[in-house]
Design an enzyme around this catalytic site. Structure first.
Site, short mmCIF file in Angstrom:
data_model
loop_
_atom_site.label_atom_id
_atom_site.label_comp_id
_atom_site.label_asym_id
_atom_site.label_seq_id
_atom_site.Cartn_x
_atom_site.Cartn_y
_atom_site.Cartn_z
N LEU A 1 0.83 -1.21 0.00
CA LEU A 1 0.00 0.00 0.00
C LEU A 1 0.86 1.25 0.00
O LEU A 1 1.80 1.36 0.78
CB LEU A 1 -0.90 0.00 1.24
CG LEU A 1 -1.78 1.24 1.45
CD1 LEU A 1 -3.14 0.84 2.01
CD2 LEU A 1 -1.12 2.28 2.35
N ASP B 1 0.42 8.82 1.18
CA ASP B 1 0.82 10.21 0.90
C ASP B 1 2.16 10.35 0.17
O ASP B 1 3.13 9.67 0.51
CB ASP B 1 1.00 10.98 2.20
CG ASP B 1 -0.14 10.81 3.18
OD1 ASP B 1 -1.12 10.16 2.83
OD2 ASP B 1 -0.02 11.33 4.30
#
Ligand code: FRU
Length: 467
Positions: A38, A41
């Site tokens: 994953l 930001d």
């Protein structure tokens, strides 16, 4: 949470997962995405010693929000990127539950990372340390440890340092939550990056009479742009409105005058930065030639993300394309950086009734659309864009059930520029006055069809793969 004790061995195993990711036909051809696991930001975006560096929140061990490391890419031109060794891993007591988001600065020729060490306790509480790490001669990063503990008057949610230099001093904005659970942006000043003095709250609930501004503000970024100051941030807990703030967490901007002498930011109203289904936690930097460039995470931590089909292939999420920012007539404008034009193959043109326009390959495409009337763009029967005199409606099915979800951009549309990759679209409205970024998961080959009786003018290009 236990920290994997043998990170290097884990990572070698992780990298072997990449071939599995690359066979997924939703894996982007020209956007940044994690090789596995994953990504959230963008962090530490900087032009340093002749190259751009972009770090990112990365869990290489799974498609959930645990074990946050800093991944690292670099590029000479913001188009072709190369993988760099992972920069930070959560292997110290002060960052044991994640090397959370932050920024990078050039400190007298040393690439220096400023990030949040996130620490969770068994009773459910947490604390946060603002930390530094410096690049070593081998290209890796040595942690220098915490430089700022949790300030008094705030919960454990204080994070995401964005640091910059002005007149020989360092400044840092932090996202924060006060003890009444209201979102704030804090400002600090330092002469040396190590010792920090608080300058107060510059935005958030109660500042400049802002009310109902949510319970936590994440990822602030304050910068000068075309003669004004802009604060970008992600207020969590804003009330959803019929046509605005439709995502679980929105990204917003406000503009105004920031005064360094008294550390006050007099700003106007909050505006949504991107009205699409997936956009969060953007970060900006200055390009080599002074342009202000933004990259955002084309994702939202909304619980529904786990249903994205790419998780079955071991990866999730991608970045937006880099965008150039400008401020004109009170509006923040975002346009794809001009370097992306290198990806264009031969230009094609078409003019006539929408329904008889050619179907376009949605896998890697840029198109500009002009029309004076209503038109519908059907992205592979999976995502639909409807344009009329009121503005734009973007629709897609929920990944949970068959419910149709809608996002809006209201206003007169004079032009549309749409950039497509295998599982994303970025819609730039009126030369960047509005943007809608969204993921979608069509079958491939995927086709875009134009629908309706209106006359349309199209200019379009197939895009080359760059990843
Ligand atoms: C925003 C965010 C940041 C935090 C990071 C953790 O998406 O929640 O506030 O630093 O992600 O991955």
């Amino acid at each position: 949470m236990t920290i994997p004790s043998r990170w290097p061995a884990v990572l070698q195993a992780v990298m072997k997962g990449q071939p599995q990711t690359l066979t997924d036909d939703h894996y982007p051809q020209w956007h940044l995405a994690p090789v596995i696991g994953l990504m959230n930001d963008p962090n530490g975006f900087i032009w340093f010693a002749g190259r751009y560096h972009l770090f990112y929140q990365w869990n290489p061990l799974g498609c959930d929000h645990r074990y946050k490391c800093w991944g690292h890419w670099s590029s000479a031109d913001l188009v072709q990127w190369q993988h760099e060794p992972m920069a930070l891993m959560p292997d110290e007591e002060y960052d044991r539950n994640g090397c959370y988001s932050g920024s990078a600065v050039d400190n007298q020729g040393v690439l220096t990372l400023c990030y949040t060490g996130n620490v969770k306790f068994d009773d459910g509480s947490r604390t946060a340390w603002q930390c530094l790490a410096v690049q070593n001669e081998a290209g890796g990063f040595d942690k220098l440890g915490p430089v700022l503990p949790l300030p008094e008057g705030y919960t454990g949610h204080v994070r995401d340092p964005k640091v910059w230099q002005h007149d020989g001093q360092w400044y840092m904005v932090l996202g924060a939550q006060d003890l009444q659970k209201r979102g704030k942006v804090l400002l600090y000043q330092s002469a040396d990056l190590h010792s920090w003095q608080p300058l107060g709250e510059i935005a958030g609930h109660g500042v400049n009479d802002l009310a109902d501004a949510g319970y936590m503000w994440e990822c602030p970024d304050l910068f000068e742009l075309d003669g004004t100051h802009v604060l970008i941030c992600c207020p969590q807990g804003l009330a959803r409105e019929p046509h605005r703030y439709r995502n679980t967490y929105p990204s917003t901007w406000m503009s105004g005058d920031f005064h360094y002498d008294d550390a006050k930011f007099e700003h106007g109203a909050l505006h949504e930065l991107d009205a699409g289904f997936e956009f969060y936690a953007p970060q900006t930097t200055l390009a080599a030639d002074g342009r202000r460039i933004l990259i955002g995470w084309m994702g939202v931590p909304d619980g529904e993300e786990v249903l994205q089909p790419t998780c079955e292939h071991g990866w999730i999420h991608q970045m937006t394309c880099p965008r150039e920012l400008h401020f004109r007539d009170g509006k923040l404008l975002q346009t794809p950086i001009r370097e992306l034009q290198q990806l264009r193959e031969e230009e094609q043109n078409w003019h006539g009734n929408a329904a008889s326009a050619p179907a376009l390959d949605a896998g890697r495409l840029e198109f500009e659309l002009k029309t004076d009337a209503a038109v519908k763009v059907n992205f592979a029967d999976t995502l639909w864009l409807s344009l009329d005199e009121k503005g734009i409606r973007l629709e897609r099915k929920s990944l949970r059930n068959d419910e149709i979800l809608t996002r809006y951009w209201n206003g007169k549309v004079t032009s549309l520029r749409v950039l497509c990759d295998r599982s994303s679209v970025e819609i730039f409205i009126n030369e960047g006055e509005g943007v809608m970024s969204s993921r979608y998961f069509p079958g491939h080959p995927a086709q875009i069809r134009f629908e309706g009786a209106s006359v349309i003018t199209l200019r379009y290009w197939l895009l080359r793969a760059s990843m």
